[in-house]
Design a protein around this motif. Sequence first.
Motif, mmCIF file in Angstrom:
data_model
loop_
_atom_site.group_PDB
_atom_site.id
_atom_site.type_symbol
_atom_site.label_atom_id
_atom_site.label_comp_id
_atom_site.label_asym_id
_atom_site.label_seq_id
_atom_site.Cartn_x
_atom_site.Cartn_y
_atom_site.Cartn_z
ATOM 1 N N ALA A 76 40.152 0.732 41.164
ATOM 2 C CA ALA A 76 39.024 -0.086 40.405
ATOM 3 C C ALA A 76 38.891 -1.407 41.370
ATOM 4 O O ALA A 76 37.818 -1.829 41.949
ATOM 5 N N VAL A 77 40.111 -2.085 41.875
ATOM 6 C CA VAL A 77 40.024 -3.246 42.615
ATOM 7 C C VAL A 77 39.710 -2.961 44.051
ATOM 8 O O VAL A 77 38.667 -3.609 44.742
ATOM 9 N N ALA A 78 39.964 -2.146 44.555
ATOM 10 C CA ALA A 78 39.694 -1.700 45.977
ATOM 11 C C ALA A 78 38.318 -1.292 45.933
ATOM 12 O O ALA A 78 37.480 -1.555 46.973
ATOM 13 N N LYS A 79 37.925 -0.530 44.952
ATOM 14 C CA LYS A 79 36.303 -0.098 44.850
ATOM 15 C C LYS A 79 35.383 -1.385 45.063
ATOM 16 O O LYS A 79 34.369 -1.592 45.588
ATOM 17 N N ALA A 80 35.873 -2.347 44.120
ATOM 18 C CA ALA A 80 34.930 -3.543 43.902
ATOM 19 C C ALA A 80 34.839 -4.297 45.224
ATOM 20 O O ALA A 80 33.643 -4.871 45.790
ATOM 21 N N LYS A 81 35.949 -4.566 45.944
ATOM 22 C CA LYS A 81 36.249 -4.923 47.325
ATOM 23 C C LYS A 81 35.242 -4.421 48.017
ATOM 24 O O LYS A 81 34.605 -4.841 49.043
ATOM 25 N N PHE A 82 35.328 -2.869 48.333
ATOM 26 C CA PHE A 82 34.573 -1.924 49.081
ATOM 27 C C PHE A 82 33.133 -2.343 48.890
ATOM 28 O O PHE A 82 32.493 -2.368 49.863
ATOM 29 N N GLU A 83 32.583 -2.426 47.693
ATOM 30 C CA GLU A 83 31.288 -2.620 47.230
ATOM 31 C C GLU A 83 30.735 -4.016 47.728
ATOM 32 O O GLU A 83 29.689 -4.136 48.188
ATOM 33 N N ASP A 84 31.636 -4.841 47.746
ATOM 34 C CA ASP A 84 31.622 -6.471 47.951
ATOM 35 C C ASP A 84 31.235 -6.411 49.631
ATOM 36 O O ASP A 84 30.217 -6.980 50.124
ATOM 37 N N LEU A 85 32.070 -5.397 50.327
ATOM 38 C CA LEU A 85 31.964 -5.487 51.836
ATOM 39 C C LEU A 85 30.546 -4.833 52.116
ATOM 40 O O LEU A 85 29.748 -5.196 52.987
ATOM 41 N N ARG A 86 30.368 -3.801 51.307
ATOM 42 C CA ARG A 86 28.987 -3.046 51.916
ATOM 43 C C ARG A 86 27.917 -4.017 51.293
ATOM 44 O O ARG A 86 26.797 -4.068 52.430
ATOM 45 N N ALA A 87 27.944 -4.690 50.386
ATOM 46 C CA ALA A 87 26.711 -5.906 50.099
ATOM 47 C C ALA A 87 26.683 -6.780 51.122
ATOM 48 O O ALA A 87 25.188 -7.248 51.647
ATOM 49 N N GLU A 88 27.716 -7.163 51.708
ATOM 50 C CA GLU A 88 27.855 -8.158 52.649
ATOM 51 C C GLU A 88 26.993 -7.693 53.990
ATOM 52 O O GLU A 88 26.321 -8.396 54.734
ATOM 53 N N LEU A 89 27.532 -6.371 54.351
ATOM 54 C CA LEU A 89 26.958 -5.865 55.540
ATOM 55 C C LEU A 89 25.519 -5.367 55.377
ATOM 56 O O LEU A 89 24.802 -5.512 56.354
ATOM 57 N N GLN A 90 25.066 -5.295 54.178
ATOM 58 C CA GLN A 90 23.518 -4.742 54.215
ATOM 59 C C GLN A 90 22.829 -6.036 54.129
ATOM 60 O O GLN A 90 21.514 -6.105 54.546
ATOM 61 N N SER A 91 23.482 -7.372 54.062
ATOM 62 C CA SER A 91 22.610 -8.624 54.421
ATOM 63 C C SER A 91 23.252 -9.312 55.647
ATOM 64 O O SER A 91 23.774 -10.717 55.418
ATOM 65 N N ALA A 92 23.617 -8.525 56.673
ATOM 66 C CA ALA A 92 24.813 -8.860 57.886
ATOM 67 C C ALA A 92 24.288 -10.302 58.373
ATOM 68 O O ALA A 92 24.908 -10.920 58.857
ATOM 69 N N GLY A 93 22.892 -10.359 58.646
ATOM 70 C CA GLY A 93 22.538 -11.438 59.412
ATOM 71 C C GLY A 93 22.355 -12.868 58.598
ATOM 72 O O GLY A 93 22.242 -13.978 59.045
ATOM 73 N N ASP A 94 22.400 -12.653 57.229
ATOM 74 C CA ASP A 94 22.533 -13.876 56.211
ATOM 75 C C ASP A 94 23.679 -14.159 55.543
ATOM 76 O O ASP A 94 23.830 -15.224 55.056
ATOM 77 N N THR A 95 24.785 -13.234 55.754
ATOM 78 C CA THR A 95 25.958 -13.475 55.102
ATOM 79 C C THR A 95 27.100 -13.824 55.962
ATOM 80 O O THR A 95 27.411 -13.567 57.022
ATOM 81 N N LYS A 96 27.743 -15.143 55.323
ATOM 82 C CA LYS A 96 28.428 -15.966 56.268
ATOM 83 C C LYS A 96 29.723 -15.293 56.355
ATOM 84 O O LYS A 96 30.333 -14.714 55.414
ATOM 85 N N LEU A 97 30.632 -15.152 57.293
ATOM 86 C CA LEU A 97 31.941 -14.835 57.516
ATOM 87 C C LEU A 97 32.714 -15.515 56.853
ATOM 88 O O LEU A 97 32.669 -16.542 56.246
ATOM 89 N N ARG A 98 34.034 -14.699 56.309
ATOM 90 C CA ARG A 98 34.894 -15.517 55.313
ATOM 91 C C ARG A 98 36.047 -15.000 55.696
ATOM 92 O O ARG A 98 36.361 -13.906 56.421
ATOM 93 N N GLY A 99 37.159 -15.675 55.764
ATOM 94 C CA GLY A 99 38.630 -15.359 55.835
ATOM 95 C C GLY A 99 39.189 -14.228 55.072
ATOM 96 O O GLY A 99 38.385 -13.861 54.012
ATOM 97 N N LEU A 100 40.031 -13.535 55.492
ATOM 98 C CA LEU A 100 40.621 -12.515 54.618
ATOM 99 C C LEU A 100 41.299 -13.149 53.373
ATOM 100 O O LEU A 100 41.854 -14.042 53.261
ATOM 101 N N THR A 101 41.315 -12.349 52.318
ATOM 102 C CA THR A 101 41.962 -12.733 51.000
ATOM 103 C C THR A 101 43.391 -12.375 50.957
ATOM 104 O O THR A 101 43.427 -10.856 51.136
ATOM 105 N N PRO A 102 44.339 -13.036 50.719
ATOM 106 C CA PRO A 102 45.759 -12.646 50.829
ATOM 107 C C PRO A 102 45.868 -11.730 49.516
ATOM 108 O O PRO A 102 45.125 -11.721 48.468
#
Length: 132
Positions: A76-102
């Motif tokens: 469940a947690v991995a899938k949520a993070k996976f979906e967040d990454l996909r959402a960021e990439l779908q707006s790649a030109g407007d999505t600010k890079l962020r550091g890795l989450t420990p």
Amino acid sequence: MTSTALASTSTSTSTSTSKPSYFTEGPLPSLPLPPVLTSTTPGTWAYDTMSRRIDSEILQRTLDENQVEFNTPDFAVAKAKFEDLRAELQSAGDTKLRGLTPYGNGKEGREYEEWTEILAPYLKEGEVDTWL
């Protein structure tokens, strides 16, 4: 850089302005490295990869081939993070890079530290770097 060279790099996380350890340790190339590929120029391989291929081909295939696992409570947690990454990439030109989450368990390890060093120049306070 070879995987052997990467495997032998230090995990120092100093805040100095010198080059990260993956640039300064291990065998050095005999020729100068070419310029870094960026994904900011439409029509280039790097732009196509970051603006389209990663999400619509690579991550979609990963999801398609792992539906059973992704839909279990353990993922469940991995899938949520996976979906967040996909959402960021779908707006790649407007999505600010962020550091890795420990992970939060103190077991981030060498790769986490190396990627933190690699990303550091793109995460400077007051500057905005996006996926593209």
